[in-house]
Write an enzyme that holds these catalytic residues in place. Structure first.
Site, PDB file in Angstrom:
ATOM      1  N   ASP A   1      64.717  53.367  -8.752  1.00  0.00           N
ATOM      2  CA  ASP A   1      64.551  54.713  -8.200  1.00  0.00           C
ATOM      3  C   ASP A   1      63.736  55.578  -9.169  1.00  0.00           C
ATOM      4  O   ASP A   1      63.960  55.565 -10.377  1.00  0.00           O
ATOM      5  CB  ASP A   1      65.929  55.347  -7.943  1.00  0.00           C
ATOM      6  CG  ASP A   1      65.832  56.530  -7.002  1.00  0.00           C
ATOM      7  OD1 ASP A   1      66.314  56.426  -5.863  1.00  0.00           O
ATOM      8  OD2 ASP A   1      65.258  57.578  -7.400  1.00  0.00           O
ATOM      9  N   ILE A   2      62.819  56.359  -8.620  1.00  0.00           N
ATOM     10  CA  ILE A   2      61.917  57.180  -9.433  1.00  0.00           C
ATOM     11  C   ILE A   2      62.662  58.363 -10.070  1.00  0.00           C
ATOM     12  O   ILE A   2      62.188  58.923 -11.060  1.00  0.00           O
ATOM     13  CB  ILE A   2      60.734  57.659  -8.552  1.00  0.00           C
ATOM     14  CG1 ILE A   2      59.527  58.002  -9.390  1.00  0.00           C
ATOM     15  CG2 ILE A   2      61.133  58.801  -7.657  1.00  0.00           C
ATOM     16  CD1 ILE A   2      58.250  58.186  -8.573  1.00  0.00           C
TER      17      ILE A   2
ATOM     18  N   ASN B   1      72.565  56.924   2.536  1.00  0.00           N
ATOM     19  CA  ASN B   1      72.584  58.260   3.118  1.00  0.00           C
ATOM     20  C   ASN B   1      72.003  58.187   4.525  1.00  0.00           C
ATOM     21  O   ASN B   1      70.998  57.507   4.755  1.00  0.00           O
ATOM     22  CB  ASN B   1      71.765  59.232   2.261  1.00  0.00           C
ATOM     23  CG  ASN B   1      72.440  59.519   0.926  1.00  0.00           C
ATOM     24  OD1 ASN B   1      73.652  59.640   0.857  1.00  0.00           O
ATOM     25  ND2 ASN B   1      71.648  59.624  -0.131  1.00  0.00           N
TER      26      ASN B   1
ATOM     27  N   GLY C   1      71.803  64.096   2.808  1.00  0.00           N
ATOM     28  CA  GLY C   1      70.920  63.900   1.656  1.00  0.00           C
ATOM     29  C   GLY C   1      69.846  62.861   1.851  1.00  0.00           C
ATOM     30  O   GLY C   1      69.146  62.516   0.890  1.00  0.00           O
ATOM     31  N   GLN C   2      69.679  62.366   3.082  1.00  0.00           N
ATOM     32  CA  GLN C   2      68.602  61.387   3.290  1.00  0.00           C
ATOM     33  C   GLN C   2      67.256  62.102   3.266  1.00  0.00           C
ATOM     34  O   GLN C   2      67.060  63.095   3.978  1.00  0.00           O
ATOM     35  CB  GLN C   2      68.778  60.645   4.628  1.00  0.00           C
ATOM     36  CG  GLN C   2      67.775  59.511   4.785  1.00  0.00           C
ATOM     37  CD  GLN C   2      67.949  58.704   6.074  1.00  0.00           C
ATOM     38  OE1 GLN C   2      68.748  59.070   6.949  1.00  0.00           O
ATOM     39  NE2 GLN C   2      67.197  57.628   6.206  1.00  0.00           N
TER      40      GLN C   2
ATOM     41  N   HIS D   1      67.728  52.520   3.258  1.00  0.00           N
ATOM     42  CA  HIS D   1      67.740  52.021   1.881  1.00  0.00           C
ATOM     43  C   HIS D   1      69.140  52.091   1.311  1.00  0.00           C
ATOM     44  O   HIS D   1      69.886  53.036   1.578  1.00  0.00           O
ATOM     45  CB  HIS D   1      66.773  52.810   0.988  1.00  0.00           C
ATOM     46  CG  HIS D   1      66.907  54.289   1.094  1.00  0.00           C
ATOM     47  ND1 HIS D   1      66.338  55.015   2.131  1.00  0.00           N
ATOM     48  CD2 HIS D   1      67.563  55.193   0.322  1.00  0.00           C
ATOM     49  CE1 HIS D   1      66.632  56.302   1.967  1.00  0.00           C
ATOM     50  NE2 HIS D   1      67.388  56.433   0.880  1.00  0.00           N
TER      51      HIS D   1
ATOM     52  N   HIS E   1      71.192  52.508  -2.057  1.00  0.00           N
ATOM     53  CA  HIS E   1      71.184  52.850  -3.473  1.00  0.00           C
ATOM     54  C   HIS E   1      72.220  51.981  -4.181  1.00  0.00           C
ATOM     55  O   HIS E   1      73.352  51.849  -3.693  1.00  0.00           O
ATOM     56  CB  HIS E   1      71.635  54.299  -3.691  1.00  0.00           C
ATOM     57  CG  HIS E   1      70.764  55.351  -3.093  1.00  0.00           C
ATOM     58  ND1 HIS E   1      69.867  56.084  -3.840  1.00  0.00           N
ATOM     59  CD2 HIS E   1      70.657  55.836  -1.826  1.00  0.00           C
ATOM     60  CE1 HIS E   1      69.259  56.980  -3.072  1.00  0.00           C
ATOM     61  NE2 HIS E   1      69.733  56.840  -1.835  1.00  0.00           N
TER      62      HIS E   1
HETATM   63  P1  AMP Z   1      67.673  59.350  -0.061  1.00  0.00           P
HETATM   64  O1  AMP Z   1      67.807  60.734  -0.636  1.00  0.00           O
HETATM   65  O2  AMP Z   1      68.984  58.648   0.183  1.00  0.00           O
HETATM   66  O3  AMP Z   1      66.771  59.330   1.158  1.00  0.00           O
HETATM   67  O4  AMP Z   1      66.995  58.490  -1.196  1.00  0.00           O
HETATM   68  C1  AMP Z   1      65.634  58.408  -1.390  1.00  0.00           C
HETATM   69  C2  AMP Z   1      65.458  57.957  -2.798  1.00  0.00           C
HETATM   70  O5  AMP Z   1      64.131  57.498  -2.961  1.00  0.00           O
HETATM   71  C3  AMP Z   1      65.684  59.049  -3.847  1.00  0.00           C
HETATM   72  O6  AMP Z   1      66.704  58.642  -4.743  1.00  0.00           O
HETATM   73  C4  AMP Z   1      64.321  59.190  -4.520  1.00  0.00           C
HETATM   74  O7  AMP Z   1      64.428  59.461  -5.895  1.00  0.00           O
HETATM   75  C5  AMP Z   1      63.712  57.833  -4.257  1.00  0.00           C
HETATM   76  N1  AMP Z   1      62.254  57.793  -4.256  1.00  0.00           N
HETATM   77  C6  AMP Z   1      61.409  58.643  -3.625  1.00  0.00           C
HETATM   78  N2  AMP Z   1      60.131  58.277  -3.833  1.00  0.00           N
HETATM   79  C7  AMP Z   1      60.178  57.165  -4.618  1.00  0.00           C
HETATM   80  C8  AMP Z   1      59.190  56.314  -5.188  1.00  0.00           C
HETATM   81  N3  AMP Z   1      57.868  56.525  -5.000  1.00  0.00           N
HETATM   82  N4  AMP Z   1      59.589  55.276  -5.958  1.00  0.00           N
HETATM   83  C9  AMP Z   1      60.914  55.069  -6.174  1.00  0.00           C
HETATM   84  N5  AMP Z   1      61.900  55.815  -5.650  1.00  0.00           N
HETATM   85  C10 AMP Z   1      61.537  56.862  -4.881  1.00  0.00           C
END
Ligand code: AMP
Ligand code: ZN
Length: 114
Positions: A31-32, A87, A93-94, A100, A102
């Site tokens: 995760d970024i 989520n 929080g999605q 995906h 986590h």
């Molecule tokens: P959610 O909030 O459950 O939709 O999770 C989306 C997740 O994707 C968050 O934890 C972000 O930090 C992660 N995310 C968004 N863009 C990227 C990216 N380019 N590379 C890796 N993780 C990402």
């Protein structure tokens, strides 16, 4: 493949990611914006917008996402103590609408979650 989807673009390689694992069905990357010392995402290559959009035919695929995630937790020194989060919906929080999972580990997890 959804041309407007960030995670479909990551799977395709159009947007770079810190990849952990890939096979014909699933893709995993760090995760970024990590919320724990170790935080990665496991996604199916099939575009499904979230848990609530799953159909019965996706059950095996999402089962594989979970199994692969647990295996990757072991391989990446998280062991067997980790939090799994899916989520669903903006209110939960999605932010990326490609399903995906986590996996968060490397610290104690509070309960109930926020
Ligand atoms: P959610 O909030 O459950 O939709 O999770 C989306 C997740 O994707 C968050 O934890 C972000 O930090 C992660 N995310 C968004 N863009 C990227 C990216 N380019 N590379 C890796 N993780 C990402
Ligand atoms: Zn997608």
């Amino acid at each position: 493949m959804d041309n407007n989807c960030l995670f479909c673009k990551i799977i395709k390689g159009d947007i770079p990611s810190d990849k952990i694992y890939e096979d014909d069905d699933v893709f995993a990357f760090w995760d970024i914006a990590p919320q724990a010392p170790k935080h990665f995402l496991v996604i199916p290559k099939k575009h499904i917008s979230g848990p609530a959009a799953m159909t019965a035919e996706d059950e095996q695929l999402i089962g594989k996402v979970i199994r692969v995630g647990a295996e990757l937790a072991r391989r990446n020194d998280i062991g067997d103590n980790f939090r799994v989060v899916f989520n669903n919906g903006e209110g939960a929080g999605q932010t990326v609408f490609h399903i995906h999972m986590h996996i968060l580990g490397g610290r104690n997890m509070g309960w109930p979650p926020g």
